[in-house]
Enzyme design. Sequence first.
Site, PDB file in Angstrom:
ATOM      1  N   THR A   1      31.062  36.445  59.197  1.00 39.01           N
ATOM      2  CA  THR A   1      31.537  35.139  59.006  1.00 39.01           C
ATOM      3  C   THR A   1      31.598  34.869  57.650  1.00 39.01           C
ATOM      4  O   THR A   1      31.270  35.583  56.631  1.00 39.01           O
ATOM      5  CB  THR A   1      30.408  34.241  59.398  1.00 39.01           C
ATOM      6  OG1 THR A   1      29.927  34.372  60.835  1.00 39.01           O
ATOM      7  CG2 THR A   1      30.399  32.902  59.138  1.00 39.01           C
ATOM      8  N   TYR A   2      32.709  33.908  57.285  1.00 37.41           N
ATOM      9  CA  TYR A   2      33.068  33.631  56.043  1.00 37.41           C
ATOM     10  C   TYR A   2      32.220  32.419  55.458  1.00 37.41           C
ATOM     11  O   TYR A   2      32.108  31.404  56.424  1.00 37.41           O
ATOM     12  CB  TYR A   2      34.727  33.124  55.781  1.00 37.41           C
ATOM     13  CG  TYR A   2      34.746  32.390  54.568  1.00 37.41           C
ATOM     14  CD1 TYR A   2      34.851  33.267  53.275  1.00 37.41           C
ATOM     15  CD2 TYR A   2      35.220  31.136  54.400  1.00 37.41           C
ATOM     16  CE1 TYR A   2      35.209  32.499  51.996  1.00 37.41           C
ATOM     17  CE2 TYR A   2      35.512  30.672  53.347  1.00 37.41           C
ATOM     18  CZ  TYR A   2      35.635  31.363  52.037  1.00 37.41           C
ATOM     19  OH  TYR A   2      35.955  30.580  50.844  1.00 37.41           O
ATOM     20  N   HIS A   3      31.829  32.015  54.343  1.00 32.99           N
ATOM     21  CA  HIS A   3      31.220  31.043  53.737  1.00 32.99           C
ATOM     22  C   HIS A   3      31.830  30.711  52.440  1.00 32.99           C
ATOM     23  O   HIS A   3      32.301  31.629  51.684  1.00 32.99           O
ATOM     24  CB  HIS A   3      29.789  31.156  53.403  1.00 32.99           C
ATOM     25  CG  HIS A   3      28.981  31.325  54.772  1.00 32.99           C
ATOM     26  ND1 HIS A   3      29.013  30.235  56.029  1.00 32.99           N
ATOM     27  CD2 HIS A   3      28.031  32.126  55.118  1.00 32.99           C
ATOM     28  CE1 HIS A   3      28.579  30.718  56.904  1.00 32.99           C
ATOM     29  NE2 HIS A   3      27.743  31.963  56.635  1.00 32.99           N
TER      30      HIS A   3
ATOM     31  N   ARG B   1      20.760  37.712  61.073  1.00 28.74           N
ATOM     32  CA  ARG B   1      21.246  36.846  62.141  1.00 28.74           C
ATOM     33  C   ARG B   1      22.350  37.496  63.220  1.00 28.74           C
ATOM     34  O   ARG B   1      22.676  38.490  62.817  1.00 28.74           O
ATOM     35  CB  ARG B   1      22.057  35.608  61.595  1.00 28.74           C
ATOM     36  CG  ARG B   1      23.255  36.211  60.894  1.00 28.74           C
ATOM     37  CD  ARG B   1      24.437  35.047  60.787  1.00 28.74           C
ATOM     38  NE  ARG B   1      25.559  35.384  60.116  1.00 28.74           N
ATOM     39  CZ  ARG B   1      26.422  36.217  60.634  1.00 28.74           C
ATOM     40  NH1 ARG B   1      26.449  36.525  61.873  1.00 28.74           N
ATOM     41  NH2 ARG B   1      27.667  36.520  59.845  1.00 28.74           N
ATOM     42  N   GLY B   2      22.147  36.871  64.218  1.00 29.49           N
ATOM     43  CA  GLY B   2      23.005  37.424  65.356  1.00 29.49           C
ATOM     44  C   GLY B   2      24.597  37.136  64.898  1.00 29.49           C
ATOM     45  O   GLY B   2      25.000  36.433  64.006  1.00 29.49           O
TER      46      GLY B   2
ATOM     47  N   GLN C   1      28.834  38.686  64.420  1.00 27.07           N
ATOM     48  CA  GLN C   1      29.604  39.429  63.706  1.00 27.07           C
ATOM     49  C   GLN C   1      29.692  38.906  62.172  1.00 27.07           C
ATOM     50  O   GLN C   1      29.141  38.702  61.491  1.00 27.07           O
ATOM     51  CB  GLN C   1      30.877  39.832  64.279  1.00 27.07           C
ATOM     52  CG  GLN C   1      30.633  40.338  65.841  1.00 27.07           C
ATOM     53  CD  GLN C   1      31.642  40.386  66.569  1.00 27.07           C
ATOM     54  OE1 GLN C   1      32.674  39.507  66.788  1.00 27.07           O
ATOM     55  NE2 GLN C   1      31.937  41.415  67.539  1.00 27.07           N
TER      56      GLN C   1
ATOM     57  N   ALA D   1      30.757  27.815  63.173  1.00 29.88           N
ATOM     58  CA  ALA D   1      30.134  29.021  63.523  1.00 29.88           C
ATOM     59  C   ALA D   1      28.824  28.849  63.730  1.00 29.88           C
ATOM     60  O   ALA D   1      28.289  27.974  63.403  1.00 29.88           O
ATOM     61  CB  ALA D   1      30.424  30.094  62.516  1.00 29.88           C
TER      62      ALA D   1
ATOM     63  N   CYS E   1      33.648  36.009  63.949  1.00 31.85           N
ATOM     64  CA  CYS E   1      32.885  36.084  65.141  1.00 31.85           C
ATOM     65  C   CYS E   1      33.903  35.451  66.314  1.00 31.85           C
ATOM     66  O   CYS E   1      34.126  34.142  66.194  1.00 31.85           O
ATOM     67  CB  CYS E   1      31.714  35.367  65.103  1.00 31.85           C
ATOM     68  SG  CYS E   1      30.268  36.319  64.127  1.00 31.85           S
TER      69      CYS E   1
ATOM     70  N   GLY F   1      21.627  29.126  61.007  1.00 30.70           N
ATOM     71  CA  GLY F   1      22.199  27.937  61.634  1.00 30.70           C
ATOM     72  C   GLY F   1      23.639  27.824  62.170  1.00 30.70           C
ATOM     73  O   GLY F   1      24.228  28.754  62.706  1.00 30.70           O
TER      74      GLY F   1
END
Length: 225
Positions: free
Chosen positions: A85-87, A80-81, A83, A157, A188, A170
């Site tokens: 990300t936290y999930h 994905r585009g 930088q 995000a 990001c 998404g």
Amino acid sequence: MHDGRPRRAAAPIEWRVADAVVPYPAAVAEMEARVAAIRAGEAPELVWLLEHPPLYTAGTSARDEDLLAPGRFPVYRTGRGGQFTYHGPGQRVAYVMLDLERRGRDLRRYITDLEEWLIRTLARFNVVGERRAGRVGIWVERGPHGGPQGHEDKIAAIGVRVRRWVAYHGVALNVEPELEHFAGIVPCGIGAPDLGVTSLADLGLPVTLADADVALKQAFEEVFG
């Protein structure tokens, strides 16, 4: 919002809500299989609402120096585009698999629509979500919520990948995640002292994931039809 653009297929978009946290590799495999099926005309478009266990993902623009706590949580490199990300639990991830071939082949418009979807979702909780030029995601001014004036925090995000004009990955909306977990990365769009991360709970709003799901679905129908 779709005047002048091709309409979606007659088959309604499927909505799915996971009843347990979904490991990231399993989610990616499921998305890729569904994207292929959508492209082949064998399955309808899908919006999949879920939570992940705590993890970091690195988009195509991720820099190694932005991973501040290596080893804290698993890190997944993704196409994905964006930088880092936290999930994690308490964050509503919405994986959106839409056929952009039928929607005008306009990726920029699609990103704008995802932003609008999040903005309208937040508005249902009386939160003003905003775009910021040069920054990814949706942002909230903290002043109206008892925070310092001029301080902005990221509340959602966006990261998208497209394969043969079928979009996937998404958005991720912070409902009530553990915000301290974001400290292991530079998320990001964040790189200044007046920028941080927030959530609906952090803004003082007692919103559940189920509440967020209702708002997401209503706002999605307004934006995407």
